[in-house]
Write an enzyme that holds these catalytic residues in place. Sequence first.
Site, PDB file in Angstrom:
ATOM      1  N   LYS A   1       9.226   2.738  12.686  1.00 23.42           N
ATOM      2  CA  LYS A   1       7.991   2.878  11.902  1.00 23.42           C
ATOM      3  C   LYS A   1       6.898   3.542  12.731  1.00 23.42           C
ATOM      4  O   LYS A   1       6.137   4.373  12.219  1.00 23.42           O
ATOM      5  CB  LYS A   1       7.528   1.510  11.396  1.00 23.42           C
ATOM      6  CG  LYS A   1       8.421   0.906  10.324  1.00 23.42           C
ATOM      7  CD  LYS A   1       7.896  -0.440   9.844  1.00 23.42           C
ATOM      8  CE  LYS A   1       6.605  -0.292   9.062  1.00 23.42           C
ATOM      9  NZ  LYS A   1       6.155  -1.595   8.501  1.00 23.42           N
TER      10      LYS A   1
ATOM     11  N   ASP B   1      -9.713   2.685   2.326  1.00 25.55           N
ATOM     12  CA  ASP B   1      -9.662   2.111   3.684  1.00 25.55           C
ATOM     13  C   ASP B   1     -10.251   3.084   4.693  1.00 25.55           C
ATOM     14  O   ASP B   1     -10.966   2.691   5.618  1.00 25.55           O
ATOM     15  CB  ASP B   1      -8.211   1.806   4.082  1.00 25.55           C
ATOM     16  CG  ASP B   1      -7.689   0.514   3.496  1.00 25.55           C
ATOM     17  OD1 ASP B   1      -8.519  -0.333   3.086  1.00 25.55           O
ATOM     18  OD2 ASP B   1      -6.461   0.343   3.435  1.00 25.55           O
TER      19      ASP B   1
ATOM     20  N   TYR C   1     -10.156  -9.809   9.468  1.00 31.35           N
ATOM     21  CA  TYR C   1     -11.531 -10.327   9.345  1.00 31.35           C
ATOM     22  C   TYR C   1     -11.581 -11.837   9.128  1.00 31.35           C
ATOM     23  O   TYR C   1     -12.665 -12.416   9.054  1.00 31.35           O
ATOM     24  CB  TYR C   1     -12.267  -9.624   8.191  1.00 31.35           C
ATOM     25  CG  TYR C   1     -11.628  -9.805   6.829  1.00 31.35           C
ATOM     26  CD1 TYR C   1     -11.839 -10.972   6.090  1.00 31.35           C
ATOM     27  CD2 TYR C   1     -10.827  -8.826   6.282  1.00 31.35           C
ATOM     28  CE1 TYR C   1     -11.253 -11.153   4.854  1.00 31.35           C
ATOM     29  CE2 TYR C   1     -10.242  -8.997   5.039  1.00 31.35           C
ATOM     30  CZ  TYR C   1     -10.449 -10.149   4.318  1.00 31.35           C
ATOM     31  OH  TYR C   1      -9.867 -10.323   3.096  1.00 31.35           O
TER      32      TYR C   1
ATOM     33  N   GLY D   1       0.646  -1.705  14.938  1.00 29.77           N
ATOM     34  CA  GLY D   1       1.082  -1.767  13.550  1.00 29.77           C
ATOM     35  C   GLY D   1       1.267  -0.360  13.014  1.00 29.77           C
ATOM     36  O   GLY D   1       0.668   0.596  13.511  1.00 29.77           O
TER      37      GLY D   1
ATOM     38  N   GLY E   1       1.850   0.134   9.298  1.00 32.90           N
ATOM     39  CA  GLY E   1       1.894   0.048   7.838  1.00 32.90           C
ATOM     40  C   GLY E   1       0.793   0.862   7.180  1.00 32.90           C
ATOM     41  O   GLY E   1       0.258   1.815   7.768  1.00 32.90           O
ATOM     42  N   GLY E   2       0.415   0.454   5.963  1.00 37.36           N
ATOM     43  CA  GLY E   2      -0.561   1.199   5.189  1.00 37.36           C
ATOM     44  C   GLY E   2      -1.920   1.301   5.851  1.00 37.36           C
ATOM     45  O   GLY E   2      -2.534   2.378   5.870  1.00 37.36           O
TER      46      GLY E   2
ATOM     47  N   ARG F   1       6.525  -3.430  15.907  1.00 37.75           N
ATOM     48  CA  ARG F   1       7.740  -4.183  16.255  1.00 37.75           C
ATOM     49  C   ARG F   1       8.993  -3.431  15.839  1.00 37.75           C
ATOM     50  O   ARG F   1      10.039  -3.553  16.470  1.00 37.75           O
ATOM     51  CB  ARG F   1       7.695  -5.570  15.598  1.00 37.75           C
ATOM     52  CG  ARG F   1       6.737  -6.535  16.265  1.00 37.75           C
ATOM     53  CD  ARG F   1       6.664  -7.852  15.537  1.00 37.75           C
ATOM     54  NE  ARG F   1       6.154  -7.692  14.179  1.00 37.75           N
ATOM     55  CZ  ARG F   1       5.979  -8.696  13.328  1.00 37.75           C
ATOM     56  NH1 ARG F   1       6.291  -9.934  13.681  1.00 37.75           N
ATOM     57  NH2 ARG F   1       5.501  -8.469  12.122  1.00 37.75           N
TER      58      ARG F   1
ATOM     59  N   GLY G   1     -13.172  -6.482  11.469  1.00 37.74           N
ATOM     60  CA  GLY G   1     -12.670  -5.860  10.252  1.00 37.74           C
ATOM     61  C   GLY G   1     -13.544  -6.114   9.042  1.00 37.74           C
ATOM     62  O   GLY G   1     -13.308  -5.547   7.974  1.00 37.74           O
TER      63      GLY G   1
ATOM     64  N   LYS H   1       0.803  -1.230   0.000  1.00 37.43           N
ATOM     65  CA  LYS H   1       0.000   0.000   0.000  1.00 37.43           C
ATOM     66  C   LYS H   1       0.838   1.283   0.000  1.00 37.43           C
ATOM     67  O   LYS H   1       0.386   2.318  -0.489  1.00 37.43           O
ATOM     68  CB  LYS H   1      -0.943   0.007   1.206  1.00 37.43           C
ATOM     69  CG  LYS H   1      -2.033  -1.045   1.140  1.00 37.43           C
ATOM     70  CD  LYS H   1      -2.969  -0.963   2.328  1.00 37.43           C
ATOM     71  CE  LYS H   1      -4.058  -2.012   2.242  1.00 37.43           C
ATOM     72  NZ  LYS H   1      -5.046  -1.887   3.341  1.00 37.43           N
TER      73      LYS H   1
END
Length: 273
Positions: free
Chosen positions: A155, A105, A214, A127, A129-130, A151, A235, A69
């Site tokens: 980020k 999203d 999900y 998390g 990320g995207g 982790r 989700g 993403k």
Amino acid sequence: MAISAHTKLTAVIGNPIGHSLSPLLHNEIFVREDVDAVMLAFQNPSIAELVQAIRALPIHLTAITLPHKESVIPLLDEVDKKALEIGSVNTIINTGGKLKGFNTDVVGIAVALKDTALKGKSVLIFGAGGAARAVAYHMKECGAKIHSYDRTFKKAQILCEKFGGTALALDALGGTQFDVIVNASPVGLHPNDGDTPVPKEMIRKGGLVFDLVYNPLETRLMREAVERGAQAISGLTMLVEQALEQERLWLGREIGNAPYYVLLERELNKQHK
């Protein structure tokens, strides 16, 4: 609907991709909306090769899942303003060979949390990320207090620099009370159903847990949230609502109501018998 030489190709891309229900969902939308199109899933660790395929085949609508993403953005011809602000693209519309990226999203997240008052609430996003970026964007828009854990601590720091908030190291998680916990990572995704991103002791009675995973329909995180007296949101809501927004973008019209949730719940229950 019969597939012919006129059928338009759409796709969901990622790595891995075997868990995705997007083909089932979008193909059902095509049938109900009388659209001559089909969605297939393509797995490849190289986003550059996938984008080449989108241009060459061509693929008219592309849904993007992890881990592509963010890395897809520089490969596109144009990116929607909101997607640029988020720093994540989960949708590509191919118009005459020109690829434009969008983020739907954030629409799915907004619908899933529409009944939740977030202003001033303490939120942990697990998390970075995207998907986490879309969550953080929504939380910032709603005036929530953002905390991020990943982790890879760097980020989490980058996410908080972009959206405001506090990056937390692992040893700091236990000392903070959160009103809302959002799992925006693949932790708990089938077949690793027994995994959870946070110990259940962190879940506050009366709080809220939103798990973007999900599959399975009820994750361990959701189950433990209910046991602790918290509200749990699946989700699946985000999946359906962001997909409907993808189709609105591609087709340029509204999509009718249909029992898409029932279809996906039936499939997930079948998979986990």
